[in-house]
Design a protein around this motif. Sequence first.
Motif, PDB file in Angstrom:
ATOM      1  N   ASP A 106      36.555  45.748  38.809  1.00 34.85           N
ATOM      2  CA  ASP A 106      37.128  46.152  39.923  1.00 34.85           C
ATOM      3  C   ASP A 106      36.347  45.568  40.932  1.00 34.85           C
ATOM      4  O   ASP A 106      35.310  45.496  40.904  1.00 34.85           O
ATOM      5  N   GLY A 107      36.936  44.756  42.059  1.00 35.29           N
ATOM      6  CA  GLY A 107      36.299  44.140  43.183  1.00 35.29           C
ATOM      7  C   GLY A 107      35.578  42.765  42.950  1.00 35.29           C
ATOM      8  O   GLY A 107      34.902  42.282  43.850  1.00 35.29           O
ATOM      9  N   SER A 108      35.681  42.198  41.609  1.00 33.95           N
ATOM     10  CA  SER A 108      35.056  41.069  41.387  1.00 33.95           C
ATOM     11  C   SER A 108      36.165  39.952  41.380  1.00 33.95           C
ATOM     12  O   SER A 108      37.395  40.070  41.038  1.00 33.95           O
ATOM     13  N   TYR A 109      35.606  38.759  41.778  1.00 33.24           N
ATOM     14  CA  TYR A 109      36.612  37.587  41.841  1.00 33.24           C
ATOM     15  C   TYR A 109      36.203  36.571  40.551  1.00 33.24           C
ATOM     16  O   TYR A 109      36.650  35.347  40.628  1.00 33.24           O
ATOM     17  N   GLY A 110      35.419  36.964  40.030  1.00 35.06           N
ATOM     18  CA  GLY A 110      34.784  35.946  38.890  1.00 35.06           C
ATOM     19  C   GLY A 110      35.892  36.131  37.509  1.00 35.06           C
ATOM     20  O   GLY A 110      37.141  36.517  37.606  1.00 35.06           O
ATOM     21  N   GLY A 111      35.257  35.837  36.542  1.00 32.90           N
ATOM     22  CA  GLY A 111      36.004  35.811  35.160  1.00 32.90           C
ATOM     23  C   GLY A 111      36.241  37.133  34.697  1.00 32.90           C
ATOM     24  O   GLY A 111      36.161  38.150  35.351  1.00 32.90           O
ATOM     25  N   LEU A 112      36.520  37.340  33.264  1.00 36.49           N
ATOM     26  CA  LEU A 112      36.847  38.350  32.699  1.00 36.49           C
ATOM     27  C   LEU A 112      35.822  39.087  31.757  1.00 36.49           C
ATOM     28  O   LEU A 112      34.836  38.388  31.734  1.00 36.49           O
ATOM     29  N   SER A 113      35.605  40.369  31.733  1.00 36.19           N
ATOM     30  CA  SER A 113      34.595  41.180  30.974  1.00 36.19           C
ATOM     31  C   SER A 113      35.669  41.617  29.496  1.00 36.19           C
ATOM     32  O   SER A 113      36.742  41.748  29.851  1.00 36.19           O
ATOM     33  N   LYS A 114      34.629  41.925  28.883  1.00 33.48           N
ATOM     34  CA  LYS A 114      35.184  42.513  27.520  1.00 33.48           C
ATOM     35  C   LYS A 114      34.734  44.347  27.581  1.00 33.48           C
ATOM     36  O   LYS A 114      33.747  44.324  27.618  1.00 33.48           O
TER      37      LYS A 114
END
Length: 160
Positions: A106-114
């Motif tokens: 939430d709120g991140s414009y980066g890549g994906l997390s696991k």
Amino acid sequence: MLSSKEFSVGTLSDAKPFSLMLPRGGYEATFLIGQIEGGPAAVFLGGNYNFVFFETSAASNWAGLLIPNIRVEVDEASVFDPRSVYGKVGAVVRSGTEIVIYAKRDGSYGGLSKVTLETGLLEINPQLSAGFTKWQLVNGEGLEKRVLLEVDADKVETGN
């Protein structure tokens, strides 16, 4: 249907990892509670924030039915090599001794997390993994098994 012993009512801050939260009405949401960096995290399933997650330790503003001990089942026909399609949002991946879902912070414009959904599975070759775009959440075993939610990550819009 759920038996009275299979659910409780609470907030996301009450939810334990490997649970599902179902809404009680139109202003609540469906969440899959997993783990990230050792703490619980909730992944939105559906709506404007589909496959977006946040940590839940202080998330007492979201409430609903809490269904613990859910399991992930995958559609083997939707298998893919996660190395060739890194980070497919909404997909689940089996690697090592766990199953994770690729989601956006939430709120991140980066890549994906696991976000970890299951642990303690039989060890597989650490250099290999398998991703799945179609999966479902189930509760119970044998004749008592129920499908609670089905997901097709290829057909669902993502949020945030």
